[in-house]
Design a protein around this motif. Structure first.
Motif, short mmCIF file in Angstrom:
data_model
loop_
_atom_site.label_atom_id
_atom_site.label_comp_id
_atom_site.label_asym_id
_atom_site.label_seq_id
_atom_site.Cartn_x
_atom_site.Cartn_y
_atom_site.Cartn_z
N LEU A 38 9.22 17.11 -18.24
CA LEU A 38 7.90 16.49 -18.11
C LEU A 38 6.81 17.44 -18.62
CD1 LEU A 38 8.16 14.54 -14.72
CD2 LEU A 38 8.41 13.67 -17.04
N LYS A 42 4.33 16.61 -21.69
CA LYS A 42 2.87 16.70 -21.55
C LYS A 42 2.29 17.59 -22.64
CE LYS A 42 2.46 16.03 -16.56
NZ LYS A 42 1.88 16.51 -15.30
N ARG A 56 18.84 8.16 -9.75
CA ARG A 56 19.35 7.13 -8.83
C ARG A 56 20.88 7.04 -8.85
NH1 ARG A 56 14.78 5.44 -5.88
NH2 ARG A 56 13.04 5.60 -7.32
N PRO B 20 4.99 3.61 -16.62
CA PRO B 20 6.02 4.64 -16.41
C PRO B 20 5.54 6.06 -16.66
CG PRO B 20 6.49 3.31 -18.37
CD PRO B 20 5.36 2.65 -17.65
N THR B 23 1.99 10.02 -13.43
CA THR B 23 2.63 10.88 -12.44
C THR B 23 2.22 10.45 -11.03
OG1 THR B 23 0.83 12.48 -12.43
CG2 THR B 23 2.63 12.87 -14.00
N MET B 53 7.67 14.70 -0.20
CA MET B 53 8.34 13.49 -0.68
C MET B 53 9.72 13.45 -0.03
SD MET B 53 9.01 12.48 -4.62
CE MET B 53 10.27 11.34 -5.14
N VAL B 58 7.11 18.81 -3.08
CA VAL B 58 7.28 18.74 -4.53
C VAL B 58 5.91 18.89 -5.20
CG1 VAL B 58 9.29 17.20 -4.38
CG2 VAL B 58 7.01 16.21 -4.64
N CYS B 61 2.66 16.51 -9.74
CA CYS B 61 2.38 16.37 -11.17
C CYS B 61 3.65 16.34 -11.99
CB CYS B 61 1.47 17.50 -11.66
SG CYS B 61 2.32 19.09 -11.81
N LEU B 62 4.78 16.71 -11.36
CA LEU B 62 6.06 16.70 -12.08
C LEU B 62 7.01 15.63 -11.54
CD1 LEU B 62 6.85 20.48 -12.77
CD2 LEU B 62 5.72 18.80 -14.22
N VAL B 63 6.44 14.65 -10.87
CA VAL B 63 7.23 13.50 -10.43
C VAL B 63 6.54 12.28 -11.02
CG1 VAL B 63 8.02 12.16 -8.44
CG2 VAL B 63 7.82 14.65 -8.26
N LEU B 64 7.29 11.43 -11.67
CA LEU B 64 6.68 10.18 -12.15
C LEU B 64 6.49 9.26 -10.97
CD1 LEU B 64 8.92 9.60 -15.31
CD2 LEU B 64 6.59 10.53 -15.24
N ILE B 66 6.89 6.25 -10.79
CA ILE B 66 8.01 5.30 -10.77
C ILE B 66 9.25 5.92 -10.11
CG2 ILE B 66 9.10 5.80 -13.00
CD1 ILE B 66 8.76 2.83 -13.66
N GLN B 67 9.35 7.24 -10.18
CA GLN B 67 10.48 7.92 -9.52
C GLN B 67 10.30 7.95 -8.01
OE1 GLN B 67 10.22 11.68 -11.94
NE2 GLN B 67 12.43 11.45 -11.99
N ALA B 68 9.08 7.74 -7.55
CA ALA B 68 8.82 7.75 -6.11
C ALA B 68 9.02 6.37 -5.49
CB ALA B 68 7.40 8.25 -5.84
N ASN B 69 9.48 5.42 -6.29
CA ASN B 69 9.77 4.07 -5.79
C ASN B 69 10.72 4.17 -4.59
OD1 ASN B 69 9.95 1.34 -5.57
ND2 ASN B 69 11.06 1.00 -7.49
#
Lengths: 293, 152
Positions: A38, A42, A56, B20, B23, B53, B58, B61-64, B66-69
């Motif tokens: 990431l 960026k 997942r 997507p 962050t 999380m 965490v 800024c380095l977690v999307l 959408i990944q926290a869904n």
């Protein structure tokens, strides 16, 4: 900093991920912990139209003990590996690597597969993977291959992974009795630092003859990839595990095995000197642990 | 293409449509106005964006997003109650562990997570527990003392 736009894929199984990778190939990057990728996205150092997140897929973050080996899933995080009782007991050098990578926040996300695929010469888990004789498990759609870790890295940021392949994990043989290992990383500060030199050593001795019967020494940050110190290993093999032979091996590592460069973290000369110091220290501690094992 | 994610933030469930490439830090700040979570470097070096999380700290800024869904997120806004600041926050005020305040939310989240997991950390464990959070004002000693004062 804005992330560029990409399509996000979140497969729930390895098969699904492999199908995606087959279809998208070089147009897709694998996202594991994201602590490197990431940032690279960026900073526009990496471009991709597709991200395939593996987080997942439960099977990829398992750490499982088999008969003679352990399996560490590619998405096992540093924090998770550090917490594992079998790692703490039998793979102390790997635990040290995981304990020292980045900082406490990064370790909750960064994965061992990511550390390997990022293939930094200074990667914190890589010397340990080398000295435990790990095998990288690669899969592509309908095909699997196993690569000894010594053949995995091909250059800075480069590995032998093909565009349709995914690293699913590592298999590490359980070290035998009378063996021990140690890892030391040297940086300008303790936390959030990229190593100046990092060294891991493994040795096994015969309690009858009191000779070293197996040794593996791995050097980080002193060549284009993490490397095995072949000449140092040859110098130590068959010798008595004692200070003089550790010193002789360290001298070989320093003079013959490493090929450091100057950069803003340190000079080649300093790195070379520290290879000697850290090789000797890691061997001495590895032997102490071997005696206790 | 936006995707609808659902997650729990400070005990409240949310359903949010996110791109997507957004962050978690940006979603908290710009979609939910939870601006207590700061953005310093945006590359995982400074820790200003620290959130909890699923029980672990965490860099958001380095977690999307959408990944926290499906995740459970705790931010600095979740710490105070109607009665006021949490004891840990009070300790930061009392010990002078805050100057400009930019790093404070991140450091307090790291400290909270440390104390949640280990109510009686050693000196080294305290220092390790905030080792990913940079402060440019206080020199860390007062921060250390604030956390130390909250040991059980």
């Amino acid at each position: 900093m804005l992330l560029p736009m990409f399509e996000f894929h979140e497969p729930l199984s390895i098969e699904e991920a492999l199908e995606l990778k087959k279809k998208l190939g070089q147009n897709a990057r694998i996202l594991a912990g994201g602590t490197d990728l990431l940032v690279h996205l960026k900073k526009k150092l990496v471009k991709t139209d597709n991200l395939i997140s593996l987080s997942r897929i439960k099977a990829l973050s398992l750490i499982t003990e088999q008969k003679d080996s352990i399996f560490i899933g590619a998405c096992a995080t540093m924090a998770q590996i550090s917490r594992s009782p079998v790692i703490a007991k039998k793979f102390t050098a790997l635990k040290s690597g995981c304990d020292n990578l980045g900082n406490h926040l990064i370790r909750n996300r960064a994965t061992i597969g990511g550390n390997a695929c990022n293939a930094s010469p200074a990667g914190d888990t890589l010397p340990a993977l080398l000295i435990y004789d790990s095998v990288a498990l690669l899969e592509s759609y309908g095909k699997k291959r196993e690569i000894p870790i010594a053949d995995f890295f091909t250059g800075p940021g480069k590995s032998c992974i093909q565009p349709d392949e995914i690293l699913t994990g590592f298999r590490l043989p359980i070290p035998t009795d009378h063996s021990g290992a140690h890892y030391i990383q040297l940086g300008k500060r303790k936390s959030s630092e990229i190593n100046v030199v990092n060294v891991a050593s493994f040795l096994e001795y015969d309690p009858g003859t009191k000779k070293v019967i197996t040794t593996r020494i791995a050097l980080g940050s002193v060549a284009a990839t993490p490397i095995r110190a072949a000449r140092a290993e040859a110098a130590l093999l068959g010798q008595a595990p004692e200070e003089a032979s550790f010193f002789a091996a360290a001298e070989m590592a320093r003079r013959e095995d490493c090929r450091p460069i100057d950069d803003f973290r340190g000079t080649a000369g300093y790195r070379q000197a520290m290879v000697g110091v850290l090789t000797k220290r890691t061997l001495a501690t590895a032997y102490e642990r071997a005696k206790g094992a | 293409m936006k995707k609808i994610i659902s997650l729990t933030i400070n005990d409240q469930s949310h359903e949010i449509a996110v791109e997507p490439n957004i962050t978690l830090a940006d979603m908290l700040r710009y979609e939910l106005a939870l601006t207590g979570t700061k953005k310093g470097c945006d590359t995982g070096d400074c820790g200003a964006c620290t959130v909890i999380m699923d029980g672990d700290v965490v860099n958001s800024c380095l977690v999307l997003a959408i990944q926290a869904n499906g995740s459970v997120i705790e931010t600095i806004e979740g710490l105070s109650t109607d009665e006021g600041l949490s004891p840990l926050q009070e300790a930061f005020v009392e010990k002078g562990a805050i100057q400009c305040g930019f790093c404070s939310p991140g450091i307090i989240m790291s400290a909270k997570n440390l104390l949640d997991k280990n109510p009686n950390p050693t000196e080294d464990q305290i220092r390790e527990g905030v080792s990913g959070n940079l402060c440019r004002c206080t020199g860390y000693q007062k921060i250390f003392e604030a956390i130390e004062s909250q040991r059980s």
